[in-house]
Scaffold this motif. Sequence first.
Motif, mmCIF file in Angstrom:
data_model
loop_
_atom_site.group_PDB
_atom_site.id
_atom_site.type_symbol
_atom_site.label_atom_id
_atom_site.label_comp_id
_atom_site.label_asym_id
_atom_site.label_seq_id
_atom_site.Cartn_x
_atom_site.Cartn_y
_atom_site.Cartn_z
ATOM 1 N N LEU A 130 -20.477 -2.142 -3.334
ATOM 2 C CA LEU A 130 -20.347 -3.592 -3.183
ATOM 3 C C LEU A 130 -19.361 -4.173 -4.197
ATOM 4 C CD1 LEU A 130 -24.027 -4.710 -2.434
ATOM 5 C CD2 LEU A 130 -22.217 -4.020 -0.858
ATOM 6 N N LEU A 131 -19.373 -3.654 -5.411
ATOM 7 C CA LEU A 131 -18.393 -4.119 -6.395
ATOM 8 C C LEU A 131 -16.980 -3.743 -5.961
ATOM 9 C CD1 LEU A 131 -20.296 -3.352 -9.711
ATOM 10 C CD2 LEU A 131 -19.412 -5.596 -9.017
ATOM 11 N N ALA A 132 -16.841 -2.607 -5.309
ATOM 12 C CA ALA A 132 -15.530 -2.223 -4.777
ATOM 13 C C ALA A 132 -15.062 -3.225 -3.735
ATOM 14 C CB ALA A 132 -15.592 -0.813 -4.173
ATOM 15 N N CYS A 133 -15.992 -3.747 -2.940
ATOM 16 C CA CYS A 133 -15.650 -4.815 -1.978
ATOM 17 C C CYS A 133 -15.017 -5.994 -2.689
ATOM 18 C CB CYS A 133 -16.912 -5.296 -1.244
ATOM 19 S SG CYS A 133 -17.340 -4.363 0.214
ATOM 20 N N MET A 134 -15.591 -6.365 -3.815
ATOM 21 C CA MET A 134 -15.072 -7.486 -4.593
ATOM 22 C C MET A 134 -13.689 -7.173 -5.156
ATOM 23 S SD MET A 134 -16.724 -10.304 -4.836
ATOM 24 C CE MET A 134 -18.313 -11.042 -4.516
ATOM 25 N N GLU A 135 -13.516 -5.974 -5.664
ATOM 26 C CA GLU A 135 -12.225 -5.594 -6.222
ATOM 27 C C GLU A 135 -11.140 -5.558 -5.147
ATOM 28 O OE1 GLU A 135 -12.664 -1.991 -8.480
ATOM 29 O OE2 GLU A 135 -14.319 -2.799 -9.671
ATOM 30 N N ILE A 136 -11.499 -5.038 -3.979
ATOM 31 C CA ILE A 136 -10.557 -5.009 -2.863
ATOM 32 C C ILE A 136 -10.185 -6.415 -2.433
ATOM 33 C CG2 ILE A 136 -10.323 -4.374 -0.429
ATOM 34 C CD1 ILE A 136 -12.115 -1.915 -1.144
ATOM 35 N N ALA A 137 -11.175 -7.303 -2.385
ATOM 36 C CA ALA A 137 -10.920 -8.692 -2.011
ATOM 37 C C ALA A 137 -9.952 -9.349 -2.986
ATOM 38 C CB ALA A 137 -12.228 -9.475 -1.970
ATOM 39 N N GLU A 138 -10.111 -9.058 -4.266
ATOM 40 C CA GLU A 138 -9.226 -9.632 -5.277
ATOM 41 C C GLU A 138 -7.790 -9.131 -5.097
ATOM 42 O OE1 GLU A 138 -9.280 -10.367 -10.104
ATOM 43 O OE2 GLU A 138 -10.374 -8.671 -9.274
ATOM 44 N N ILE A 139 -7.638 -7.843 -4.821
ATOM 45 C CA ILE A 139 -6.309 -7.261 -4.654
ATOM 46 C C ILE A 139 -5.633 -7.780 -3.383
ATOM 47 C CG2 ILE A 139 -5.051 -5.113 -4.223
ATOM 48 C CD1 ILE A 139 -7.219 -3.693 -5.927
ATOM 49 N N LYS A 140 -6.380 -7.824 -2.293
ATOM 50 C CA LYS A 140 -5.821 -8.187 -0.995
ATOM 51 C C LYS A 140 -5.782 -9.686 -0.738
ATOM 52 C CE LYS A 140 -7.242 -4.031 1.598
ATOM 53 N NZ LYS A 140 -5.934 -3.747 2.248
ATOM 54 N N ASN A 208 -11.373 3.706 -7.672
ATOM 55 C CA ASN A 208 -10.495 4.734 -8.200
ATOM 56 C C ASN A 208 -9.147 4.147 -8.594
ATOM 57 O OD1 ASN A 208 -8.144 6.720 -7.208
ATOM 58 N ND2 ASN A 208 -9.753 7.939 -8.150
ATOM 59 N N PHE A 209 -8.626 4.506 -9.776
ATOM 60 C CA PHE A 209 -7.396 3.909 -10.286
ATOM 61 C C PHE A 209 -6.234 4.093 -9.328
ATOM 62 C CE2 PHE A 209 -3.355 4.381 -12.558
ATOM 63 C CZ PHE A 209 -3.245 3.127 -13.129
ATOM 64 N N GLU A 210 -6.100 5.300 -8.771
ATOM 65 C CA GLU A 210 -5.000 5.574 -7.843
ATOM 66 C C GLU A 210 -5.092 4.654 -6.631
ATOM 67 O OE1 GLU A 210 -3.172 9.242 -5.133
ATOM 68 O OE2 GLU A 210 -4.884 9.564 -6.451
ATOM 69 N N THR A 211 -6.310 4.459 -6.153
ATOM 70 C CA THR A 211 -6.515 3.564 -5.012
ATOM 71 C C THR A 211 -6.147 2.143 -5.365
ATOM 72 O OG1 THR A 211 -8.285 4.947 -4.124
ATOM 73 C CG2 THR A 211 -8.208 2.663 -3.373
ATOM 74 N N ARG A 212 -6.578 1.692 -6.537
ATOM 75 C CA ARG A 212 -6.273 0.327 -6.973
ATOM 76 C C ARG A 212 -4.765 0.118 -7.057
ATOM 77 N NH1 ARG A 212 -9.984 -2.927 -9.318
ATOM 78 N NH2 ARG A 212 -8.384 -3.838 -10.648
ATOM 79 N N LEU A 213 -4.045 1.109 -7.621
ATOM 80 C CA LEU A 213 -2.599 1.000 -7.769
ATOM 81 C C LEU A 213 -1.919 0.918 -6.402
ATOM 82 C CD1 LEU A 213 -0.100 1.014 -9.575
ATOM 83 C CD2 LEU A 213 -0.172 3.510 -9.536
ATOM 84 N N LYS A 214 -2.330 1.799 -5.476
ATOM 85 C CA LYS A 214 -1.729 1.801 -4.143
ATOM 86 C C LYS A 214 -1.985 0.478 -3.431
ATOM 87 C CE LYS A 214 -1.830 6.779 -3.198
ATOM 88 N NZ LYS A 214 -2.438 7.841 -2.358
ATOM 89 N N GLU A 215 -3.216 -0.039 -3.544
ATOM 90 C CA GLU A 215 -3.555 -1.284 -2.863
ATOM 91 C C GLU A 215 -2.792 -2.469 -3.458
ATOM 92 O OE1 GLU A 215 -5.282 -1.943 -0.034
ATOM 93 O OE2 GLU A 215 -4.977 0.211 0.038
ATOM 94 N N THR A 216 -2.603 -2.460 -4.762
ATOM 95 C CA THR A 216 -1.847 -3.533 -5.406
ATOM 96 C C THR A 216 -0.403 -3.526 -4.916
ATOM 97 O OG1 THR A 216 -3.242 -3.410 -7.378
ATOM 98 C CG2 THR A 216 -1.102 -4.486 -7.619
ATOM 99 N N ILE A 217 0.176 -2.326 -4.812
ATOM 100 C CA ILE A 217 1.554 -2.194 -4.317
ATOM 101 C C ILE A 217 1.637 -2.672 -2.872
ATOM 102 C CG2 ILE A 217 3.355 -0.539 -3.706
ATOM 103 C CD1 ILE A 217 2.444 1.114 -6.142
ATOM 104 N N ARG A 218 0.664 -2.273 -2.028
ATOM 105 C CA ARG A 218 0.648 -2.691 -0.626
ATOM 106 C C ARG A 218 0.541 -4.214 -0.518
ATOM 107 N NH1 ARG A 218 -1.071 1.493 3.286
ATOM 108 N NH2 ARG A 218 -1.745 3.361 2.197
ATOM 109 N N ALA A 219 -0.385 -4.785 -1.306
ATOM 110 C CA ALA A 219 -0.607 -6.229 -1.235
ATOM 111 C C ALA A 219 0.629 -6.993 -1.684
ATOM 112 C CB ALA A 219 -1.814 -6.607 -2.103
ATOM 113 N N THR A 220 1.286 -6.522 -2.743
ATOM 114 C CA THR A 220 2.503 -7.171 -3.236
ATOM 115 C C THR A 220 3.609 -7.095 -2.195
ATOM 116 O OG1 THR A 220 1.916 -6.596 -5.513
ATOM 117 C CG2 THR A 220 4.205 -7.197 -5.080
ATOM 118 N N ALA A 221 3.772 -5.923 -1.581
ATOM 119 C CA ALA A 221 4.797 -5.749 -0.553
ATOM 120 C C ALA A 221 4.528 -6.644 0.645
ATOM 121 C CB ALA A 221 4.854 -4.287 -0.121
ATOM 122 N N SER A 222 3.261 -6.780 1.022
ATOM 123 C CA SER A 222 2.894 -7.619 2.163
ATOM 124 C C SER A 222 3.205 -9.082 1.891
ATOM 125 C CB SER A 222 1.407 -7.451 2.472
ATOM 126 O OG SER A 222 1.016 -8.302 3.526
#
Length: 230
Positions: A130-140, A208-222
Amino acid sequence: MPCQIRLLKGCDYIQNGTDVPLLTEQHKLRYREVVEKCGWENVCGKDNEEADQYDTEDTEYIIALDEENRVVGTLRIRPTSKNYMLSEQFPYLATEDLPKTDKIYEASRLVVDRTLFNKEQRKSVVDRLLLACMEIAEIKGIDGYVGFMYPKIWESTFSRCGWEVRWLGEETALKKNGEVVRAAYLPAHKDIKNNMRQETGWFVPVLNFETRLKETIRATASKKKKKFMT
């Protein structure tokens, strides 16, 4: 109990064949928990895997891995701008218009392996999903999630970990099997995330740090793409 939280994308699985073992294992875990143990009959089970029409390239999966890299928990998320389960199959659970936007996702299929852990350990896995849901929401830039489940699960899972929800309707019996569920909107803003960290005791990022980094890059590109198109 070591536990790693990762985000997998249906598009990577379907288009590129990446993360096939992990995605397959989360489907198998869903089958064991919701078909074999809970006895769900109105789901799609094949080859000891549970999947439905909402497991597509638009779907993402938050998964928990133990120290042996076994999938021990999963949660499915999907943008409501696409077709989604609550809207298509169970709209009668809501007394208001359901969302259709990239800013709100549907969360479903929250499952934890009950054969490996005791109750307290299972809570720890759920808390991190559930905390990962929150982190994903913040990134995206997601505003929140919608979903439905049994009232006792709302209480023992979301309320317990400090995630306050807004009900979309009353407790309602499902037309197919008569089981009582309730739909809700789960806002994903910073105050709730901070409250969840206080209630669960998890004050560091769980994704996972790698996941967070990839998602941040995706969100920025979007965001850059959308700005360029306008």
